[in-house]
Design a protein around this motif. Structure first.
Motif, PDB file in Angstrom:
ATOM      1  N   UNK A 183       6.241  28.833  19.989  1.00  0.00           N
ATOM      2  CA  UNK A 183       5.089  29.486  20.564  1.00  0.00           C
ATOM      3  C   UNK A 183       3.877  28.512  20.366  1.00  0.00           C
ATOM      4  N   UNK A 184       3.021  28.116  21.253  1.00  0.00           N
ATOM      5  CA  UNK A 184       1.938  27.259  20.935  1.00  0.00           C
ATOM      6  C   UNK A 184       0.887  27.454  21.712  1.00  0.00           C
ATOM      7  N   UNK A 185      -0.255  26.917  21.214  1.00  0.00           N
ATOM      8  CA  UNK A 185      -1.694  26.902  21.984  1.00  0.00           C
ATOM      9  C   UNK A 185      -2.176  25.644  21.537  1.00  0.00           C
ATOM     10  N   UNK A 186      -2.564  24.432  22.731  1.00  0.00           N
ATOM     11  CA  UNK A 186      -3.026  23.518  22.722  1.00  0.00           C
ATOM     12  C   UNK A 186      -4.325  23.578  23.283  1.00  0.00           C
ATOM     13  N   UNK A 187      -5.400  22.964  22.750  1.00  0.00           N
ATOM     14  CA  UNK A 187      -6.752  22.948  23.558  1.00  0.00           C
ATOM     15  C   UNK A 187      -7.943  22.012  22.862  1.00  0.00           C
ATOM     16  N   UNK A 188      -8.704  21.454  23.667  1.00  0.00           N
ATOM     17  CA  UNK A 188      -9.784  20.515  23.544  1.00  0.00           C
ATOM     18  C   UNK A 188      -9.520  19.306  24.129  1.00  0.00           C
ATOM     19  N   UNK A 189      -9.672  17.942  23.772  1.00  0.00           N
ATOM     20  CA  UNK A 189      -9.324  16.714  24.541  1.00  0.00           C
ATOM     21  C   UNK A 189      -8.037  16.653  24.627  1.00  0.00           C
ATOM     22  N   UNK A 190      -7.591  16.123  25.899  1.00  0.00           N
ATOM     23  CA  UNK A 190      -6.300  15.853  26.007  1.00  0.00           C
ATOM     24  C   UNK A 190      -5.377  15.033  25.017  1.00  0.00           C
TER      25      UNK A 190
END
Length: 232
Positions: A183-190
Motif C-alpha cells: 500500500x502506498x501514497x506518494x505526493x509532492x514533486x515528481x
C-alpha cells in the motif's frame, strides 16, 4: 510505408484540408500489427482546435510503445501483447484535453507475464488524472490511481492484493515463498516525492529459511525517506 517500424498494409479514408485543419472520416490504417481507426478534425497549427478520436483494434503493443518513445524518449521494460481501446483529443494544441481508455492483454513487464492491464487517463494540460490496473492472475492485481500537474505535483496511490512470490518468474530457482501486499501514497514533486509505503509479507521463506511475517514501512518528505522493518 511503416509506422514506428511496423509495415502499413493498407490505408483507407477520406481527407480534406481547409482553414488550418485536416478533416477525416472513417479512416482505417491496417498494419501487420493490428488496425487503427481515425475520425475527426486535426489542427494543423496552434490556433485551430482539435476534435479527433483514435480507435485501436488488436494493435501490437510494440507499435504503441514505439510511438511513446518517439514523442517522449521514455524507455519501458514492457513488451509483447496487443492493445484495444480509444484515445480522444480536443482543443488547441497548447491546451488540449485528452481522454484514453485502453486495455493491453498478454503483455510482459520484464520477464513477468500479465493477463491484462487497464488504463484510464484524462488530461487538461498541464493537469492529468489516471488509473492503471494490472492483473497478473484472477486473484492478483496491482492498482495505481493518481492526479498531477505537469512536472510540479503528483498524488499517487498504490494498492495490491496478495501477490504470490513463489510463482513469479525467476524466483523459483531461489525458492522464495510467501505472499506480499503493498500500500502506498506518494505526493509532492515528481522527482522529490513524499508519502508512505507499507509492504507486508506473510509466510515468507528463502530456501530452507523461514522468516514468517515481515513488515516494512517507508516514510518520506521532499525526497528524503526513512525505512523501518519488523519480523514476527
Amino acid at each position: 510505408p511503416t509506422i514506428v517500424g511496423t509495415r502499413m498494409a493498407r490505408l483507407n479514408g477520406d481527407f480534406m484540408i481547409a482553414a488550418g485543419t485536416l478533416r477525416t472520416q472513417a479512416t482505417a490504417v491496417e498494419t501487420t500489427g493490428g488496425q487503427i481507426g481515425l475520425d475527426g478534425v486535426i489542427a494543423l497549427d496552434t490556433e485551430r482546435s482539435n476534435d479527433w478520436r483514435l480507435a485501436l483494434h488488436d494493435l501490437d503493443t510494440d507499435v504503441v510503445l514505439g510511438a511513446v518513445r518517439g514523442f517522449t524518449d521514455v524507455q519501458t521494460p514492457v513488451s509483447g501483447g496487443t492493445v484495444n481501446g480509444t484515445f480522444a483529443c480536443r482543443g488547441p494544441w497548447p491546451r488540449t484535453q485528452t481522454q484514453a481508455a485502453l486495455t493491453a492483454t498478454a503483455l510482459r513487464i520484464g520477464a513477468e507475464p500479465l493477463d491484462h492491464v487497464d488504463i484510464e487517463a484524462t488530461t487538461a494540460l498541464p493537469q492529468w488524472t489516471g488509473k492503471l490496473t494490472a492483473v497478473r492472475t484472477a486473484n492478483e492485481t496491482v492498482s495505481v490511481t493518481g492526479t498531477g500537474e505537469g512536472k510540479t505535483r503528483i498524488d499517487l496511490r498504490l494498492e495490491t492484493t496478495p501477490l504470490n512470490l513463489a510463482t513469479l518468474r525467476g524466483v523459483g530457482r531461489r525458492r522464495i515463498l510467501g505472499t506480499v501486499t503493498a500500500h502506498g501514497h506518494l505526493l509532492g514533486k515528481p522527482l522529490q516525492p513524499g508519502g508512505t509505503v507499507e509492504i507486508d509479507a506473510r509466510n515468507l521463506g528463502l530456501g530452507s529459511h523461514r522468516l514468517g511475517a515481515v513488515g516494512l514501512r517507508a516514510e518520506g518528505s521532499d525526497g528524503n525517506w526513512t525505512v523501518n522493518g519488523a519480523a514476527f
